[in-house]
Design an enzyme around this catalytic site. Structure first.
Site, short mmCIF file in Angstrom:
data_model
loop_
_atom_site.label_atom_id
_atom_site.label_comp_id
_atom_site.label_asym_id
_atom_site.label_seq_id
_atom_site.Cartn_x
_atom_site.Cartn_y
_atom_site.Cartn_z
N PHE A 197 -30.61 -33.62 -31.36
CA PHE A 197 -29.44 -32.93 -31.90
C PHE A 197 -29.16 -33.51 -33.29
O PHE A 197 -29.01 -34.72 -33.46
CB PHE A 197 -28.23 -33.13 -30.99
CG PHE A 197 -27.07 -32.29 -31.39
CD1 PHE A 197 -26.98 -30.96 -30.95
CD2 PHE A 197 -26.07 -32.78 -32.21
CE1 PHE A 197 -25.91 -30.17 -31.34
CE2 PHE A 197 -25.01 -31.99 -32.61
CZ PHE A 197 -24.92 -30.67 -32.16
N LYS A 257 -36.59 -26.15 -35.01
CA LYS A 257 -36.97 -27.11 -33.97
C LYS A 257 -38.29 -26.70 -33.34
O LYS A 257 -38.48 -25.53 -32.98
CB LYS A 257 -35.87 -27.17 -32.90
CG LYS A 257 -34.65 -27.91 -33.37
CD LYS A 257 -33.69 -28.19 -32.24
CE LYS A 257 -32.56 -29.07 -32.74
NZ LYS A 257 -31.54 -29.31 -31.70
N ASP A 266 -28.82 -21.87 -40.56
CA ASP A 266 -28.98 -23.33 -40.62
C ASP A 266 -30.16 -23.82 -39.79
O ASP A 266 -31.04 -24.50 -40.27
CB ASP A 266 -27.68 -24.04 -40.21
CG ASP A 266 -27.09 -23.53 -38.89
OD1 ASP A 266 -27.74 -22.71 -38.20
OD2 ASP A 266 -25.97 -23.95 -38.54
N ARG A 270 -20.45 -31.94 -41.27
CA ARG A 270 -21.09 -30.86 -42.03
C ARG A 270 -21.34 -31.25 -43.48
O ARG A 270 -22.24 -30.76 -44.14
CB ARG A 270 -20.21 -29.60 -42.03
CG ARG A 270 -20.09 -28.92 -40.68
CD ARG A 270 -19.43 -27.54 -40.87
NE ARG A 270 -18.92 -26.99 -39.63
CZ ARG A 270 -19.62 -26.29 -38.75
NH1 ARG A 270 -20.89 -26.07 -38.98
NH2 ARG A 270 -19.06 -25.81 -37.67
N ASP A 323 -33.23 -22.97 -32.84
CA ASP A 323 -33.50 -23.78 -31.65
C ASP A 323 -34.27 -22.92 -30.66
O ASP A 323 -35.50 -22.89 -30.67
CB ASP A 323 -32.17 -24.31 -31.09
CG ASP A 323 -32.37 -25.29 -29.95
OD1 ASP A 323 -33.53 -25.56 -29.59
OD2 ASP A 323 -31.37 -25.79 -29.41
P1 5GP Z 1 -30.54 -20.80 -30.97
O1 5GP Z 1 -29.96 -19.45 -30.66
O2 5GP Z 1 -31.69 -20.76 -31.94
O3 5GP Z 1 -30.88 -21.55 -29.72
O4 5GP Z 1 -29.35 -21.66 -31.55
C1 5GP Z 1 -29.04 -21.72 -32.87
C2 5GP Z 1 -27.65 -22.30 -33.02
O5 5GP Z 1 -27.46 -23.44 -32.14
C3 5GP Z 1 -27.44 -22.82 -34.42
O6 5GP Z 1 -26.92 -21.83 -35.27
C4 5GP Z 1 -26.50 -24.00 -34.20
O7 5GP Z 1 -25.18 -23.53 -34.23
C5 5GP Z 1 -26.81 -24.49 -32.80
N1 5GP Z 1 -27.72 -25.66 -32.79
C6 5GP Z 1 -28.95 -25.73 -32.24
N2 5GP Z 1 -29.49 -26.96 -32.39
C7 5GP Z 1 -28.56 -27.70 -33.06
C8 5GP Z 1 -28.54 -29.07 -33.52
O8 5GP Z 1 -29.46 -29.88 -33.38
N3 5GP Z 1 -27.40 -29.45 -34.19
C9 5GP Z 1 -26.35 -28.63 -34.39
N4 5GP Z 1 -25.31 -29.12 -35.04
N5 5GP Z 1 -26.34 -27.34 -33.95
C10 5GP Z 1 -27.44 -26.87 -33.30
#
Ligand code: 5GP
Length: 178
Positions: A156, A135, A104, A169, A107
């Site tokens: 977010f 992001k 999805d 969702r 980040d």
């Molecule tokens: P990363 O490991 O890339 O930092 O985090 C990815 C995960 O963080 C995603 O699969 C999601 O579950 C969560 N996440 C990061 N940013 C957001 C956001 O803006 N909204 C939501 N709902 N989940 C996020």
């Protein structure tokens, strides 16, 4: 008559519309259809967030494809490397298969880079990543993403599979919460 409590959605603004999302999925499906023409592909959706992306993409694929799902949890300790724990593993053996991970949102990128390493250790023939929302950030290196939907800011976001405490969702667009 009983008064029913309504959940008030506090969506402050729509960031990406349903139409823009539909167009992007069609564009990426075209790329995937061309890339894997004549080949087998295993699409690995990462639960729960990617269930809507996978379902919309699936309807536009005209290649030899199977679908599998994984659920993982990420842990971020004092060391920034992060760890992932498998909550639900794949059903299929991906050795010698073309694998497309569908996620999805990107980040920090730790979830995807750890997941990619984990799946690479199972000896797939090829492995690529499609991430719907990426992001922007200076310290991040999203070069490992082969197909990216939209670049967004650091807010977010919810909708199109993404939740806040399990909610939102189902929204067919991407939104920022107030
Ligand atoms: P990363 O490991 O890339 O930092 O985090 C990815 C995960 O963080 C995603 O699969 C999601 O579950 C969560 N996440 C990061 N940013 C957001 C956001 O803006 N909204 C939501 N709902 N989940 C996020």
């Amino acid at each position: 008559m009983l008064l029913q409590k309504r959940v008030i959605l506090k969506i402050s603004k729509t960031l990406i519309s349903q139409k823009e999302i539909e167009n992007k999925i069609a564009e990426i499906a075209d790329l995937i259809n061309s890339k894997y023409k004549g080949e087998e592909l295993v699409v690995v959706g990462i639960l729960k967030g990617a269930f809507i992306v996978v379902s919309d993409l699936a309807k536009q694929l005209d290649i030899d494809v199977t679908f599998d799902f994984m659920s993982i949890k990420s842990y971020y300790g004092s060391e920034s490397s992060g760890q992932i724990k498998i909550v639900k593993d794949l059903e299929y053996d991906i050795s010698n298969k073309n694998v497309l991970i569908v996620e999805d949102i990107y980040d920090t990128g730790l979830t995807l880079s750890n997941l990619k390493k984990l799946l690479e250790s199972r000896n797939p023939k090829t492995i690529e990543i499609f991430c719907m929302f990426v992001k922007k950030g200076v310290s991040k290196d999203p070069t490992e993403i082969d197909y990216s939907g939209f670049e967004i800011g650091s807010d977010f976001v919810v909708g199109y599979g993404l939740d806040y405490n399990g909610k939102y969702r189902e929204l067919p667009y991407l939104a920022v919460l107030s």
